[in-house]
Enzyme design. Sequence first.
Site, mmCIF file in Angstrom:
data_model
loop_
_atom_site.group_PDB
_atom_site.id
_atom_site.type_symbol
_atom_site.label_atom_id
_atom_site.label_comp_id
_atom_site.label_asym_id
_atom_site.label_seq_id
_atom_site.Cartn_x
_atom_site.Cartn_y
_atom_site.Cartn_z
ATOM 1 N N LYS A 1 0.819 -1.216 0.000
ATOM 2 C CA LYS A 1 0.000 0.000 0.000
ATOM 3 C C LYS A 1 0.854 1.268 0.000
ATOM 4 O O LYS A 1 0.407 2.313 -0.453
ATOM 5 C CB LYS A 1 -0.979 -0.021 1.167
ATOM 6 C CG LYS A 1 -2.015 -1.126 0.977
ATOM 7 C CD LYS A 1 -3.239 -0.996 1.829
ATOM 8 C CE LYS A 1 -4.294 -1.996 1.406
ATOM 9 N NZ LYS A 1 -3.867 -3.403 1.612
HETATM 10 C C1 LIG Z 1 -4.504 -4.468 0.970
HETATM 11 C C2 LIG Z 1 -3.733 -5.749 0.868
HETATM 12 C C3 LIG Z 1 -4.102 -6.772 -0.040
HETATM 13 C C4 LIG Z 1 -5.327 -6.672 -0.910
HETATM 14 O O1 LIG Z 1 -5.202 -5.708 -1.910
HETATM 15 P P1 LIG Z 1 -6.498 -5.137 -2.668
HETATM 16 O O2 LIG Z 1 -6.002 -4.005 -3.457
HETATM 17 O O3 LIG Z 1 -7.445 -4.703 -1.565
HETATM 18 O O4 LIG Z 1 -7.064 -6.242 -3.474
HETATM 19 C C5 LIG Z 1 -3.294 -7.892 -0.113
HETATM 20 N N1 LIG Z 1 -2.210 -8.042 0.673
HETATM 21 C C6 LIG Z 1 -1.831 -7.094 1.562
HETATM 22 C C7 LIG Z 1 -0.635 -7.336 2.414
HETATM 23 C C8 LIG Z 1 -2.573 -5.907 1.685
HETATM 24 O O5 LIG Z 1 -2.186 -4.973 2.576
#
Ligand SMILES: *Cc1c(COP(=O)(O)O)cnc(C)c1O
Length: 470
Positions: A113
């Site tokens: 993120k």
């Molecule tokens: C947010 C997240 C996901 C999922 O990603 P999306 O964009 O919501 O599909 C997967 N793995 C981790 C570690 C995350 O923080």
Amino acid sequence: MRYVSTRGDATPRAFCEILLEGLAPDGGLYLPQRYPQVDQATLSRWRALSYADLAFEILSLYIDDIPAADLRALCRKVYSSEVFGSEVIVPLRPLEAGLWIEGLSNGPTLAFKDMAMQLLGALFEYELARRGERLNILGATSGDTGSAAEYAMRGKRGVQVFMLSPQGRMSPFQQAQMYSLVDANIHNLAIEGVFDDCQDIVKAVAGDLAFKRAHRIGSVNSINWARLVAQVVYYFAGWFQATRGGDAPVSFAVPSGNFGNVCAGHVARMMGLPIDRLIVATNENDVLDEFFKSGRYRVRGAAETHETSSPSMDISKASNFERFVCDLLQRDTARTRALFGPLLAHEGGFTLDATVMARCAQFGFVSGRSTHADRLATIREVWQRHGDLIDPHTADGVKVARDLRRPDETVIALETALPAKFAETIVEAIGTAPARPAALQGLEERPRRVTVLPASVERVKALIAAHDPA
Ligand SMILES: *Cc1c(COP(=O)(O)O)cnc(C)c1O
């Protein structure tokens, strides 16, 4: 480039108009009017670029209301070795024949993120300064999103963050990661309640339109278009590293929850990046796997949403999914509106017919599912056989990639977090705790800045007002 809503509002808006907003006024999500096309010659030219300059080129196709020199400077500041630990930013490493791992989790909070949130922080600061405005970001978190937002916004002028988390319910590491931020513009509110209480409070505060306007309340949730477009860049960067001068298509395996990450892959593919397949990996919360296998999209209730060992994928509905469905329906916004408005509200889902579902295959989509036992086995096997330690979310992606990979197919599995964040599951899988990056040693012992509050809308409003004299 102009943006329109998935639900029919066709008022053309520029990038900076939608940057600070969440949903479109009609409740839909913003999409670009069309996807810019990238040809072979452009790909060849981009191959030689640094990540920051590649980001600038791709973002320039979507952002025409920030002067080029400013946008380039923002990209270079964000996508730097100081923030992401290396000039490569998203290093690709081989796992086994036909399978690579692309490291997207080398930013400050050890999860992918950061890739988008760091850019969002820079864009917010830039745009707020240009307008002479301020913004108070209000959010609820049970883990990754909150800390990524706080690390992206810390020290940014014009921005304050008020992040609600359920007191005592995040992992000790996650609590330490957020609460040890002592920047004056970051406010950690530990709410005496569960995550749903936090989310209800955020909805109530944001739903008070007079308060929202007076205090300039905004959000950074995953439906923000700027976050999505920032994620498009690493699909290009991964492809360049895997193809080394060739132009063969590669596939991506994406651990998925809210469908933001893989939706960025879809956008990259629509732009002409040679992506073969987009492999959606879910955990036990298999809303998306069920959809790609059956055409039925069925939102889950709280009782049906499982707490798993890949918690960032524990979702009941996929908030970014509406963008993809709008494309599946060939931008039939009236139909998208009907599906995501009334049908979702009253029937908890919808089913798409075979003609529409055939387009999923044309768009390269396939899916698979992984369980707690699969995660443990994959982490253990990858560790023992390759000496490579992966986190539980990445393990879901690797497991599904291995299940679905065709002979001769090259698959890049996206590493969405580092194992250091999920020590408990790693210990369960391999018997020892993961190493911590040096910058995070002693995290739990650092001074904390957190205010404990009862689950009260009024108390949260009062705290915001105290820090935001109108
Ligand atoms: C947010 C997240 C996901 C999922 O990603 P999306 O964009 O919501 O599909 C997967 N793995 C981790 C570690 C995350 O923080």
